[in-house]
Design a protein around this motif. Sequence first.
Motif, PDB file in Angstrom:
ATOM      1  N   TYR A 271       1.204  -1.540   0.186  1.00  0.00           N
ATOM      2  CA  TYR A 271      -0.087   0.035   0.169  1.00  0.00           C
ATOM      3  C   TYR A 271       0.994   1.108   0.150  1.00  0.00           C
ATOM      4  O   TYR A 271       0.667   2.659  -1.092  1.00  0.00           O
ATOM      5  N   GLY A 272       1.685   1.253   0.960  1.00  0.00           N
ATOM      6  CA  GLY A 272       2.399   2.614   0.741  1.00  0.00           C
ATOM      7  C   GLY A 272       3.156   2.655  -0.239  1.00  0.00           C
ATOM      8  O   GLY A 272       3.266   3.775  -0.912  1.00  0.00           O
ATOM      9  N   ALA A 273       4.095   2.095  -0.927  1.00  0.00           N
ATOM     10  CA  ALA A 273       4.242   2.244  -2.311  1.00  0.00           C
ATOM     11  C   ALA A 273       3.279   2.423  -3.363  1.00  0.00           C
ATOM     12  O   ALA A 273       3.992   3.842  -4.268  1.00  0.00           O
ATOM     13  N   LEU A 274       2.648   1.081  -3.482  1.00  0.00           N
ATOM     14  CA  LEU A 274       1.394   1.441  -5.007  1.00  0.00           C
ATOM     15  C   LEU A 274       0.974   2.456  -4.515  1.00  0.00           C
ATOM     16  O   LEU A 274       0.164   2.643  -5.425  1.00  0.00           O
ATOM     17  N   ILE A 275       0.373   2.804  -3.255  1.00  0.00           N
ATOM     18  CA  ILE A 275      -0.597   4.027  -2.700  1.00  0.00           C
ATOM     19  C   ILE A 275      -0.667   4.572  -2.658  1.00  0.00           C
ATOM     20  O   ILE A 275      -0.665   6.053  -3.221  1.00  0.00           O
ATOM     21  N   TRP A 276       0.119   4.850  -1.594  1.00  0.00           N
ATOM     22  CA  TRP A 276       0.207   6.376  -0.603  1.00  0.00           C
ATOM     23  C   TRP A 276       1.369   6.806  -1.835  1.00  0.00           C
ATOM     24  O   TRP A 276       0.998   8.173  -1.698  1.00  0.00           O
TER      25      TRP A 276
ATOM     26  N   SER B  97      -4.051   3.776 -10.034  1.00  0.00           N
ATOM     27  CA  SER B  97      -5.129   3.746 -10.907  1.00  0.00           C
ATOM     28  C   SER B  97      -5.404   3.264 -12.086  1.00  0.00           C
ATOM     29  O   SER B  97      -4.173   2.881 -12.620  1.00  0.00           O
ATOM     30  N   LYS B  98      -6.667   3.077 -12.038  1.00  0.00           N
ATOM     31  CA  LYS B  98      -6.358   2.807 -13.429  1.00  0.00           C
ATOM     32  C   LYS B  98      -6.464   2.536 -15.081  1.00  0.00           C
ATOM     33  O   LYS B  98      -6.041   3.040 -15.102  1.00  0.00           O
ATOM     34  N   GLY B  99      -5.642   1.876 -16.015  1.00  0.00           N
ATOM     35  CA  GLY B  99      -5.040   1.764 -16.822  1.00  0.00           C
ATOM     36  C   GLY B  99      -3.084   2.028 -16.193  1.00  0.00           C
ATOM     37  O   GLY B  99      -2.466   1.791 -17.501  1.00  0.00           O
ATOM     38  N   ASP B 100      -2.495   2.007 -15.158  1.00  0.00           N
ATOM     39  CA  ASP B 100      -1.046   2.350 -15.087  1.00  0.00           C
ATOM     40  C   ASP B 100      -0.679   0.795 -15.171  1.00  0.00           C
ATOM     41  O   ASP B 100      -1.669  -0.152 -14.521  1.00  0.00           O
ATOM     42  N   PHE B 101      -0.119   0.236 -15.459  1.00  0.00           N
ATOM     43  CA  PHE B 101       1.305  -0.295 -15.726  1.00  0.00           C
ATOM     44  C   PHE B 101       2.138  -0.776 -14.647  1.00  0.00           C
ATOM     45  O   PHE B 101       2.965   0.323 -14.200  1.00  0.00           O
ATOM     46  N   VAL B 102       2.334  -1.698 -13.733  1.00  0.00           N
ATOM     47  CA  VAL B 102       3.420  -1.535 -12.555  1.00  0.00           C
ATOM     48  C   VAL B 102       4.007  -2.454 -12.696  1.00  0.00           C
ATOM     49  O   VAL B 102       3.407  -3.893 -12.861  1.00  0.00           O
ATOM     50  N   ILE B 103       4.908  -2.857 -12.573  1.00  0.00           N
ATOM     51  CA  ILE B 103       6.078  -4.313 -12.458  1.00  0.00           C
ATOM     52  C   ILE B 103       6.651  -3.475 -10.826  1.00  0.00           C
ATOM     53  O   ILE B 103       6.991  -3.598  -9.651  1.00  0.00           O
TER      54      ILE B 103
ATOM     55  N   VAL C 101       9.985   2.914  -6.864  1.00  0.00           N
ATOM     56  CA  VAL C 101       9.710   2.769  -5.546  1.00  0.00           C
ATOM     57  C   VAL C 101      11.165   1.531  -5.363  1.00  0.00           C
ATOM     58  O   VAL C 101      10.673   0.288  -5.113  1.00  0.00           O
ATOM     59  N   GLU C 102      12.342   2.131  -4.575  1.00  0.00           N
ATOM     60  CA  GLU C 102      13.151   0.923  -4.023  1.00  0.00           C
ATOM     61  C   GLU C 102      12.847   0.264  -2.563  1.00  0.00           C
ATOM     62  O   GLU C 102      13.066   1.711  -1.623  1.00  0.00           O
TER      63      GLU C 102
ATOM     64  N   TYR D 249      11.895   3.229  -0.056  1.00  0.00           N
ATOM     65  CA  TYR D 249      10.462   3.512   1.261  1.00  0.00           C
ATOM     66  C   TYR D 249      10.573   2.391   2.240  1.00  0.00           C
ATOM     67  O   TYR D 249      11.074   1.068   1.530  1.00  0.00           O
ATOM     68  N   VAL D 250      10.095   2.002   3.458  1.00  0.00           N
ATOM     69  CA  VAL D 250      10.535   1.245   3.964  1.00  0.00           C
ATOM     70  C   VAL D 250       8.854   1.113   5.255  1.00  0.00           C
ATOM     71  O   VAL D 250       8.243   2.563   4.946  1.00  0.00           O
ATOM     72  N   VAL D 251       8.730  -0.057   5.036  1.00  0.00           N
ATOM     73  CA  VAL D 251       7.045   0.365   5.704  1.00  0.00           C
ATOM     74  C   VAL D 251       7.093   1.109   7.177  1.00  0.00           C
ATOM     75  O   VAL D 251       5.716   1.946   7.432  1.00  0.00           O
ATOM     76  N   VAL D 252       8.068   1.563   8.082  1.00  0.00           N
ATOM     77  CA  VAL D 252       8.047   2.288   9.321  1.00  0.00           C
ATOM     78  C   VAL D 252       7.612   3.308   8.865  1.00  0.00           C
ATOM     79  O   VAL D 252       7.054   4.123  10.174  1.00  0.00           O
ATOM     80  N   GLU D 253       8.401   3.784   7.828  1.00  0.00           N
ATOM     81  CA  GLU D 253       7.975   5.758   7.468  1.00  0.00           C
ATOM     82  C   GLU D 253       5.886   5.612   7.299  1.00  0.00           C
ATOM     83  O   GLU D 253       5.626   6.670   7.925  1.00  0.00           O
ATOM     84  N   LEU D 254       5.397   4.340   6.709  1.00  0.00           N
ATOM     85  CA  LEU D 254       3.669   4.111   6.595  1.00  0.00           C
ATOM     86  C   LEU D 254       3.105   4.173   8.071  1.00  0.00           C
ATOM     87  O   LEU D 254       2.144   4.791   8.578  1.00  0.00           O
ATOM     88  N   ALA D 255       4.161   3.312   8.768  1.00  0.00           N
ATOM     89  CA  ALA D 255       3.356   2.400   9.993  1.00  0.00           C
ATOM     90  C   ALA D 255       3.691   3.743  10.822  1.00  0.00           C
ATOM     91  O   ALA D 255       2.839   3.801  11.935  1.00  0.00           O
ATOM     92  N   GLN D 256       4.366   4.896  11.297  1.00  0.00           N
ATOM     93  CA  GLN D 256       4.456   5.959  12.002  1.00  0.00           C
ATOM     94  C   GLN D 256       3.899   7.787  11.533  1.00  0.00           C
ATOM     95  O   GLN D 256       3.822   8.221  11.989  1.00  0.00           O
ATOM     96  N   HIS D 257       3.503   6.889  10.058  1.00  0.00           N
ATOM     97  CA  HIS D 257       2.581   7.987  10.134  1.00  0.00           C
ATOM     98  C   HIS D 257       0.484   8.569  10.487  1.00  0.00           C
ATOM     99  O   HIS D 257       0.639   7.433  10.287  1.00  0.00           O
ATOM    100  N   LYS D 258       0.615   9.961   9.854  1.00  0.00           N
ATOM    101  CA  LYS D 258      -1.201  10.345  10.594  1.00  0.00           C
ATOM    102  C   LYS D 258      -1.955   9.035   9.558  1.00  0.00           C
ATOM    103  O   LYS D 258      -2.892   8.586   9.943  1.00  0.00           O
ATOM    104  N   ASP D 259      -1.440   8.541   8.364  1.00  0.00           N
ATOM    105  CA  ASP D 259      -2.425   7.833   7.494  1.00  0.00           C
ATOM    106  C   ASP D 259      -1.754   6.800   6.755  1.00  0.00           C
ATOM    107  O   ASP D 259      -3.427   6.088   6.511  1.00  0.00           O
ATOM    108  N   LEU D 260      -1.160   6.111   8.327  1.00  0.00           N
ATOM    109  CA  LEU D 260      -1.490   4.610   9.113  1.00  0.00           C
ATOM    110  C   LEU D 260      -3.020   4.015   8.640  1.00  0.00           C
ATOM    111  O   LEU D 260      -3.431   2.962   8.459  1.00  0.00           O
TER     112      LEU D 260
END
Length: 332
Positions: free
Chosen positions: A138-143, A148-154, A245-246, A272-283
């Motif tokens: 979620y943190g990498a792909l959405i946050w 969104s629709k139509g995007d190509f994602v590796i 996103v690495e 990016y590491v998950v800690v960044e999202l886990a400690q953010h208000k958007d968690l």
Amino acid sequence: MSNTVKIVRFHKTGGAEVLQFDELPLPEPGENEVRLRVKALGLNRAEVMYRSGQYMETPILPSKNGYEASGIIEAVGPGVDSSWIGKTVSTVPGTCSLNGYGVYGEVAVVPFRSIAVYPATLSYEEGASIWMQYLTAYGALIWLGRVSKGDFVIITAASSSVGVAAIQMVKAQGGTSIAVTRTAAKKARLHELGADHVIVTDEEDLAGRVNEITSGKGARVSFDPIGGKMLASLAAAAAHKGIIVEYGVLASEQTLFPLSTALAKYLTVRAYVVVELAQHKDLQEAKQYIFDHLASGAFKPLIDRTFRFDEIVEAHRYMEANNQVGKIVVTV
């Protein structure tokens, strides 16, 4: 209830064999903490690196280990409503230190902020297989990536639990997933799991195949835990103004920044590491998104193999063999 419990700790860094079962007094939760009677543990690559002394957090020996557990709250400390006792929850990685709050054990004491309720339709094994994989994706792909629709994602390392979660998430967002794996052994399985395209890097040129798949547009988002030479390949495969996103450093070689390609395409390369999202208000928003998709069946944790608690050393060795597709779980 016994006055002692088995807790997995390591007294020196090294291979899987350093993990040992220590008989310790039953811990009492402190202020704003809960004690969980553990039912299942979800293993993660970060815990192998931490045990080996190669993680971003340095172990203070003897050290606990483990980010993800599911189970039943059996005690609460001051500041936590007693109505939580008896509830089934799982732990959210990145919200507290492995040194102080590792969950490998018959019980685990964790901060109240580190627990989350999951849909009752899930088993304990599935409950221990949620937050690391889906929050990381979620943190990498959405946050960050705003897929969104139509995007190509590796998605590289696509057979990992995080990779499988990313395939599901791209589909839920209306994008097209391009799963990347090193050998052909997992190709058919990745298609079965919903990957729209699969690239086998031992046999195919990544950038060339992405160019074919996207009709020359390239991938707007890449999600990669490898680094090293892979970063240059992803840059070559990226769309104009794409984002890479690495979230890991699995490569054995040095990671060089592909400056010329990044300048030509106006690329964003984001660590990016998950800690960044886990400690953010958007968690909280992220947790709700994941809960809702689990409840609807759009997301389904994939468990590769289950081990018993007394087999945790073997479970770590299995993870290091890199043969799994999905999550490795230990039942307690």
